[in-house]
Write a protein that holds these residues in place. Structure first.
Motif, mmCIF file in Angstrom:
data_model
loop_
_atom_site.group_PDB
_atom_site.id
_atom_site.type_symbol
_atom_site.label_atom_id
_atom_site.label_comp_id
_atom_site.label_asym_id
_atom_site.label_seq_id
_atom_site.Cartn_x
_atom_site.Cartn_y
_atom_site.Cartn_z
ATOM 1 N N HIS A 229 0.818 -1.212 0.000
ATOM 2 C CA HIS A 229 0.000 0.000 0.000
ATOM 3 C C HIS A 229 0.856 1.269 0.000
ATOM 4 O O HIS A 229 0.674 2.159 -0.828
ATOM 5 C CB HIS A 229 -0.920 0.031 1.216
ATOM 6 C CG HIS A 229 -1.756 1.280 1.303
ATOM 7 N ND1 HIS A 229 -2.918 1.441 0.586
ATOM 8 C CD2 HIS A 229 -1.571 2.444 1.991
ATOM 9 C CE1 HIS A 229 -3.431 2.637 0.833
ATOM 10 N NE2 HIS A 229 -2.626 3.271 1.680
ATOM 11 N N GLN A 344 -6.643 -3.646 6.444
ATOM 12 C CA GLN A 344 -7.229 -2.453 5.849
ATOM 13 C C GLN A 344 -7.534 -1.397 6.903
ATOM 14 O O GLN A 344 -7.337 -0.197 6.683
ATOM 15 C CB GLN A 344 -8.504 -2.819 5.082
ATOM 16 C CG GLN A 344 -8.241 -3.543 3.772
ATOM 17 C CD GLN A 344 -7.333 -2.746 2.847
ATOM 18 O OE1 GLN A 344 -7.549 -1.556 2.600
ATOM 19 N NE2 GLN A 344 -6.304 -3.401 2.323
ATOM 20 N N ARG A 348 -5.762 2.311 7.123
ATOM 21 C CA ARG A 348 -6.534 3.560 7.197
ATOM 22 C C ARG A 348 -6.084 4.413 8.384
ATOM 23 O O ARG A 348 -5.960 5.641 8.275
ATOM 24 C CB ARG A 348 -8.031 3.265 7.300
ATOM 25 C CG ARG A 348 -8.675 2.829 6.001
ATOM 26 C CD ARG A 348 -10.183 2.991 6.057
ATOM 27 N NE ARG A 348 -10.788 2.214 7.113
ATOM 28 C CZ ARG A 348 -11.199 0.956 6.992
ATOM 29 N NH1 ARG A 348 -11.044 0.331 5.826
ATOM 30 N NH2 ARG A 348 -11.759 0.317 7.994
ATOM 31 N N GLU A 349 -5.824 3.754 9.516
ATOM 32 C CA GLU A 349 -5.404 4.494 10.704
ATOM 33 C C GLU A 349 -4.015 5.097 10.522
ATOM 34 O O GLU A 349 -3.762 6.241 10.921
ATOM 35 C CB GLU A 349 -5.426 3.566 11.926
ATOM 36 C CG GLU A 349 -6.802 3.096 12.333
ATOM 37 C CD GLU A 349 -7.699 4.244 12.752
ATOM 38 O OE1 GLU A 349 -7.211 5.176 13.421
ATOM 39 O OE2 GLU A 349 -8.891 4.225 12.395
ATOM 40 N N GLU A 351 -2.641 5.850 7.615
ATOM 41 C CA GLU A 351 -2.820 6.914 6.629
ATOM 42 C C GLU A 351 -3.261 8.202 7.311
ATOM 43 O O GLU A 351 -2.780 9.295 6.985
ATOM 44 C CB GLU A 351 -3.868 6.499 5.593
ATOM 45 C CG GLU A 351 -3.358 5.585 4.500
ATOM 46 C CD GLU A 351 -2.697 6.353 3.370
ATOM 47 O OE1 GLU A 351 -2.264 7.502 3.597
ATOM 48 O OE2 GLU A 351 -2.608 5.800 2.269
ATOM 49 N N ALA A 352 -4.201 8.100 8.257
ATOM 50 C CA ALA A 352 -4.699 9.295 8.945
ATOM 51 C C ALA A 352 -3.585 9.973 9.735
ATOM 52 O O ALA A 352 -3.482 11.203 9.747
ATOM 53 C CB ALA A 352 -5.859 8.911 9.870
#
Length: 375
Positions: A229, A344, A348-349, A351-352
């Motif tokens: 990713h 996933q 996402r965490e 990425e934030a």
């Protein structure tokens, strides 16, 4: 970031732009500026113009100047048709950003030698030749496969690269990552931003802490999924990311200092006893895992404890005093049945966290630069 540290991305494409291509070019320009990357473009109208306009505008909003970050490889107006452009004014670059060349071949040599990666938005008949030459130099190229139309040759370049992937892959990315270029851009530039950061990042965003005698296979799988990713250069795993001849402890310290998030992999043997057969290795002086986690805590990094292979979260009394703050971070159990869903969520965490710190860094850079201008 100094000019020497800033890798530059060559953005090339069609001179025949519609509203969709203009929007894509402008989003790419803004993405490069936000990522701290440089831009190389031509002096034609179309993609050359709009990517440069957005890039330089984004820099100025951050209180930065284009010099040292933007290079316009400039052909004489009479020769623009030779590389597919229109004989109309392109972006009006500052004099210090212009590199004048005499012919198309010189344009290609200059652009390819200066870039660290390339993005193609449409493009003319020479697009595949440029892509192959960039790959031959060990650099990644990202042709956008949804840029159709009169000069939409990035579509065919994308397909040609896939056909010859086994013998001629794009350096620095997997085939799976390359295929992500075809995903619709729901927000921003989709996966393109991650692919560029992942192949050009100077330092990692994610540090993976684990004990080799505990859960090396799980740690490797986690690192692989995160790398798919974020890109390999943004994820640090000691066994694969310490270069030959480099001091391992310095490499780990540098990665800890640079990262924005730490993933702590905890298996069933994480609290394994040390030399005396009773006290966990975490309590031994000089234990590497203890130091890694203590540094993450001390430096205020975001920490994501991951429990693997049926492990439990340690009790406070089982941890050295400097590691007890680890228990303040929500731990997540990851197992084979729910592996994909959990990864996933983790992505996402992370990425934030990365986005929040990038935004904070950009605002701080703008404030710092702005204050120096006012004095």
């Amino acid at each position: 970031m100094t000019d020497r540290q800033r890798p530059s991305v060559l953005v090339i494409g069609t001179g025949w732009t519609n509203a969709a291509k203009r929007r894509v070019a402008r989003m790419i320009g803004a993405t490069l500026a936000d990522a701290g990357l440089g831009l190389i473009a031509g002096n034609s109208t179309g993609v050359d113009h709009w990517v440069a306009d957005a890039f330089c505008a984004a820099l100025r909003e951050r209180g930065e100047t284009p010099q040292g970050a933007f290079w316009q490889i400039s052909l004489g107006w009479g020769r623009l048709f030779e590389r597919g452009g229109l004989p109309l004014p392109g972006y009006a670059a500052d004099d210090g950003c212009i590199v004048a060349v005499d012919d198309v071949e010189a344009w290609k040599r200059e652009a390819i030698s200066r870039c660290a990666a390339a993005v193609m938005v449409g493009g003319g008949r020479g697009a595949l030749d440029i892509a192959r030459r960039i790959i031959d130099q060990g650099k990644p190229v990202f042709p956008l496969p949804f840029m159709g139309g009169l000069t939409g040759n990035s579509d065919s370049v994308f397909q040609e690269i896939l056909k010859t992937w086994e013998g001629h892959p794009v350096p620095g990315v997997s085939r799976t990552q390359f295929l992500q270029l075809a995903e619709p851009w729901v927000s921003g530039t989709g996966q393109l931003g991650n692919l560029l950061r992942g192949t050009l990042a100077a330092t990692p965003d994610v540090f993976i802490s684990y004990r080799r005698s505990d859960a090396p296979a799980a740690a490797g799988r986690i690192a692989n999924d995160l790398s798919e990713h974020f890109g390999g250069r943004r994820v640090f795993l000691d066994i694969s990311d310490i270069a030959p001849s480099h001091a391992w402890d310095d490499s780990i310290d540098d990665a800890l200092q640079a990262c924005k998030a730490g993933v702590v992999v905890i298996g069933r043997s994480w609290l394994l006893a040390g030399a005396d057969g009773r006290t966990p290795r975490l309590h031994e002086t000089g234990d590497v895992v203890c130091k890694e986690i203590a540094d993450l805590i001390r430096q205020g990094k975001a920490i994501f404890p991951l429990l693997v292979e049926g492990a439990r979260l340690p009790e406070a009394a089982e941890l050295p005093q400097e590691l007890r703050a680890l228990l303040r971070f929500q731990a997540t159990t990851i197992d084979n049945p729910g592996w994909g869903t959990t990864m996933q969520l983790l992505i996402r965490e992370i990425e934030a966290v990365v986005r929040q710190q990038q935004n904070a860094g950009g605002k701080q850079a703008g404030r710092t630069s702005g204050s120096s201008v006012d004095t």
